[in-house]
Design an enzyme around this catalytic site. Structure first.
Site, PDB file in Angstrom:
ATOM      1  N   ASN A   1     -25.638 -35.030   0.382  1.00 34.41           N
ATOM      2  CA  ASN A   1     -26.540 -35.111   1.475  1.00 34.41           C
ATOM      3  C   ASN A   1     -26.042 -36.368   2.191  1.00 34.41           C
ATOM      4  O   ASN A   1     -25.927 -37.789   1.794  1.00 34.41           O
ATOM      5  CB  ASN A   1     -27.762 -35.366   1.067  1.00 34.41           C
ATOM      6  CG  ASN A   1     -28.893 -35.997   2.388  1.00 34.41           C
ATOM      7  OD1 ASN A   1     -28.437 -35.863   3.349  1.00 34.41           O
ATOM      8  ND2 ASN A   1     -29.980 -36.502   2.032  1.00 34.41           N
ATOM      9  N   TRP A   2     -25.288 -36.139   3.395  1.00 33.99           N
ATOM     10  CA  TRP A   2     -24.546 -37.221   4.154  1.00 33.99           C
ATOM     11  C   TRP A   2     -25.555 -38.039   4.798  1.00 33.99           C
ATOM     12  O   TRP A   2     -25.134 -38.940   5.453  1.00 33.99           O
ATOM     13  CB  TRP A   2     -23.548 -36.463   5.023  1.00 33.99           C
ATOM     14  CG  TRP A   2     -22.419 -35.706   4.375  1.00 33.99           C
ATOM     15  CD1 TRP A   2     -21.964 -35.658   3.091  1.00 33.99           C
ATOM     16  CD2 TRP A   2     -21.328 -35.259   5.175  1.00 33.99           C
ATOM     17  NE1 TRP A   2     -20.994 -34.950   2.815  1.00 33.99           N
ATOM     18  CE2 TRP A   2     -20.265 -34.728   3.979  1.00 33.99           C
ATOM     19  CE3 TRP A   2     -20.896 -34.979   6.402  1.00 33.99           C
ATOM     20  CZ2 TRP A   2     -19.108 -34.125   4.310  1.00 33.99           C
ATOM     21  CZ3 TRP A   2     -19.731 -34.312   6.760  1.00 33.99           C
ATOM     22  CH2 TRP A   2     -18.583 -33.875   5.773  1.00 33.99           C
ATOM     23  N   LYS A   3     -26.795 -37.639   5.047  1.00 36.28           N
ATOM     24  CA  LYS A   3     -27.757 -38.105   5.704  1.00 36.28           C
ATOM     25  C   LYS A   3     -27.072 -38.482   7.151  1.00 36.28           C
ATOM     26  O   LYS A   3     -26.580 -37.543   7.653  1.00 36.28           O
ATOM     27  CB  LYS A   3     -28.145 -39.555   5.227  1.00 36.28           C
ATOM     28  CG  LYS A   3     -28.560 -39.201   3.648  1.00 36.28           C
ATOM     29  CD  LYS A   3     -29.154 -40.412   2.981  1.00 36.28           C
ATOM     30  CE  LYS A   3     -29.841 -40.053   1.439  1.00 36.28           C
ATOM     31  NZ  LYS A   3     -30.300 -40.817   0.789  1.00 36.28           N
TER      32      LYS A   3
ATOM     33  N   HIS B   1     -37.490 -34.246   1.972  1.00 36.65           N
ATOM     34  CA  HIS B   1     -36.743 -35.376   1.474  1.00 36.65           C
ATOM     35  C   HIS B   1     -37.726 -36.875   1.679  1.00 36.65           C
ATOM     36  O   HIS B   1     -38.390 -36.808   2.377  1.00 36.65           O
ATOM     37  CB  HIS B   1     -35.357 -35.707   2.015  1.00 36.65           C
ATOM     38  CG  HIS B   1     -34.585 -36.711   1.601  1.00 36.65           C
ATOM     39  ND1 HIS B   1     -34.950 -38.292   1.576  1.00 36.65           N
ATOM     40  CD2 HIS B   1     -33.436 -36.581   0.573  1.00 36.65           C
ATOM     41  CE1 HIS B   1     -33.930 -38.751   0.876  1.00 36.65           C
ATOM     42  NE2 HIS B   1     -33.247 -37.810   0.268  1.00 36.65           N
TER      43      HIS B   1
ATOM     44  N   GLU C   1     -37.223 -39.549   2.591  1.00 37.02           N
ATOM     45  CA  GLU C   1     -37.007 -40.246   3.865  1.00 37.02           C
ATOM     46  C   GLU C   1     -37.581 -39.617   4.830  1.00 37.02           C
ATOM     47  O   GLU C   1     -38.004 -40.219   5.807  1.00 37.02           O
ATOM     48  CB  GLU C   1     -35.570 -40.525   4.261  1.00 37.02           C
ATOM     49  CG  GLU C   1     -34.941 -41.580   3.108  1.00 37.02           C
ATOM     50  CD  GLU C   1     -33.462 -41.452   2.747  1.00 37.02           C
ATOM     51  OE1 GLU C   1     -32.666 -40.628   3.760  1.00 37.02           O
ATOM     52  OE2 GLU C   1     -32.977 -41.926   1.884  1.00 37.02           O
TER      53      GLU C   1
ATOM     54  N   GLU D   1     -36.381 -36.475  -7.079  1.00 38.26           N
ATOM     55  CA  GLU D   1     -35.518 -37.641  -6.613  1.00 38.26           C
ATOM     56  C   GLU D   1     -36.699 -38.746  -6.644  1.00 38.26           C
ATOM     57  O   GLU D   1     -37.410 -39.095  -5.778  1.00 38.26           O
ATOM     58  CB  GLU D   1     -35.022 -37.549  -5.227  1.00 38.26           C
ATOM     59  CG  GLU D   1     -33.944 -36.411  -5.094  1.00 38.26           C
ATOM     60  CD  GLU D   1     -33.118 -36.832  -3.708  1.00 38.26           C
ATOM     61  OE1 GLU D   1     -31.993 -36.810  -3.841  1.00 38.26           O
ATOM     62  OE2 GLU D   1     -33.661 -36.701  -2.829  1.00 38.26           O
TER      63      GLU D   1
ATOM     64  N   GLY E   1     -30.569 -44.620  -2.941  1.00 36.69           N
ATOM     65  CA  GLY E   1     -29.909 -45.547  -2.383  1.00 36.69           C
ATOM     66  C   GLY E   1     -30.149 -46.981  -2.979  1.00 36.69           C
ATOM     67  O   GLY E   1     -29.732 -48.067  -2.091  1.00 36.69           O
TER      68      GLY E   1
ATOM     69  N   SER F   1     -29.260 -42.321  -6.712  1.00 37.20           N
ATOM     70  CA  SER F   1     -28.140 -43.147  -7.456  1.00 37.20           C
ATOM     71  C   SER F   1     -27.216 -42.785  -8.418  1.00 37.20           C
ATOM     72  O   SER F   1     -26.751 -43.156  -9.185  1.00 37.20           O
ATOM     73  CB  SER F   1     -28.495 -44.535  -7.536  1.00 37.20           C
ATOM     74  OG  SER F   1     -29.162 -45.435  -6.610  1.00 37.20           O
TER      75      SER F   1
ATOM     76  N   GLY G   1     -26.530 -38.781  -2.425  1.00 37.48           N
ATOM     77  CA  GLY G   1     -26.484 -39.476  -1.197  1.00 37.48           C
ATOM     78  C   GLY G   1     -24.967 -40.241  -0.917  1.00 37.48           C
ATOM     79  O   GLY G   1     -23.957 -39.611  -0.729  1.00 37.48           O
TER      80      GLY G   1
HETATM   81  P1  PGA Z   1     -28.273 -41.474  -3.036  1.00 39.07           P
HETATM   82  O1  PGA Z   1     -29.361 -40.672  -2.389  1.00 39.07           O
HETATM   83  O2  PGA Z   1     -27.621 -40.873  -3.823  1.00 39.07           O
HETATM   84  O3  PGA Z   1     -27.652 -42.377  -2.080  1.00 39.07           O
HETATM   85  O4  PGA Z   1     -29.228 -42.474  -4.136  1.00 39.07           O
HETATM   86  C1  PGA Z   1     -29.893 -39.286  -2.970  1.00 39.07           C
HETATM   87  C2  PGA Z   1     -30.653 -38.787  -1.957  1.00 39.07           C
HETATM   88  O5  PGA Z   1     -31.391 -39.420  -0.915  1.00 39.07           O
HETATM   89  O6  PGA Z   1     -30.510 -37.483  -1.739  1.00 39.07           O
END
Ligand code: PGA
Length: 250
Positions: A9-11, A95, A97, A167, A173, A213, A234
């Site tokens: 997931n490149w966000k 997600h 976020e 998650e 993150g 993470s 991520g």
């Molecule tokens: P992260 O994000 O690997 O940077 O913790 C995971 C995600 O939000 O899918």
């Protein structure tokens, strides 16, 4: 069908040209064709990324979200149909976020699931608890509620098409990964809840990814757990070497 998957997931990262360079690097570094690699770049890159990956059977493309309606006067929004028309086959839904910054509720998420499925996109549906819920030991209740209010509204036929990503919000993150014991515990719980609702055949067949993470150092231990089928990555998906190392961690 249950399978090994590492989704990146490149966000909101990478311009189009940077993204296409990263795809080239990932393709040339990639050596594990038994793992499905799903790349989720920003909407603006979907067509170009899908074009680059279209001849590769071990790669696929995902959008990071879709709108909960199919068309209309919704300036700036992107529908599931539009995503499907780019060549993407998957879409991340729910997600944390999006739940946090876009205020997405279970009612909206079930609509998104239905739109995605109607457009023949495979949803990657995210669930996970906050740090407060984990500390209060109410994390499994939260997981059950997220399953019940959204995913478990689907018919068995539709549910079978969905990929789940666990998650924990406190691990996204932050560099704080769930231990394999914590992650496996929740994955096992998710599969047990699915078994109760849809039966063993379906619960054994659903793919459940871990996210939060997950990196080249901890992926192997996480992926060795019985109920963890891969990862939703991520930060570490933005570097070809790290992402490839994760795909080699089974
Ligand atoms: P992260 O994000 O690997 O940077 O913790 C995971 C995600 O939000 O899918």
């Amino acid at each position: 069908m249950r399978r090994k998957i590492v989704a990146g997931n490149w966000k909101m990262n990478k311009t189009l040209s940077q993204g296409l360079d990263l795809i080239e690097e990932i393709i040339s570094a990639s050596s594990n064709s038994s793992v499905l690699k799903i790349i989720a770049p920003p909407f603006t890159h979907l067509t170009a990324v899908a074009e680059k990956l279209k001849s590769k059977t071990d790669f696929a493309v995902a959008a990071q979200d879709c709108h909960h309606l199919n068309s209309g006067a919704y300036t700036g929004e992107i529908s599931a149909d539009m995503i499907a028309s780019t060549g993407a086959q998957y879409v991340i839904i729910g997600h944390s976020e999006r739940r946090l910054y876009a205020g997405e509720t279970d009612e909206i998420l079930i609509q998104k699931l239905n739109c995605a499925l109607a457009s023949n996109l495979t949803p990657i549906f995210c669930i996970g608890e906050s740090i407060e819920e984990r500390n209060a030991n109410t994390h499994l209740e939260k997981i059950r509620a997220q399953l019940k209010e959204a995913l478990f509204q689907l018919s068995p036929t539709d549910f079978e098409k969905v990929i789940i990503a666990y998650e924990p919000v406190w691990a996204i993150g932050t560099g704080l990964t769930a231990t394999s014991y914590q992650a496996q515990g929740v994955h096992d719980y998710i599969r047990t809840e699915i078994n109760k609702k849809y039966g063993k055949g379906i619960s054994e067949n659903v793919t459940i990814l871990y996210g939060g993470s997950c990196n080249a150092q901890n992926a192997k231990e996480l992926f060795s757990c019985a109920d963890i089928d891969g990862g939703l990555i991520g930060g570490a998906s933005l570097k070809a070497d790290d992402y490839t190392a994760i795909t080699n961690s089974f």
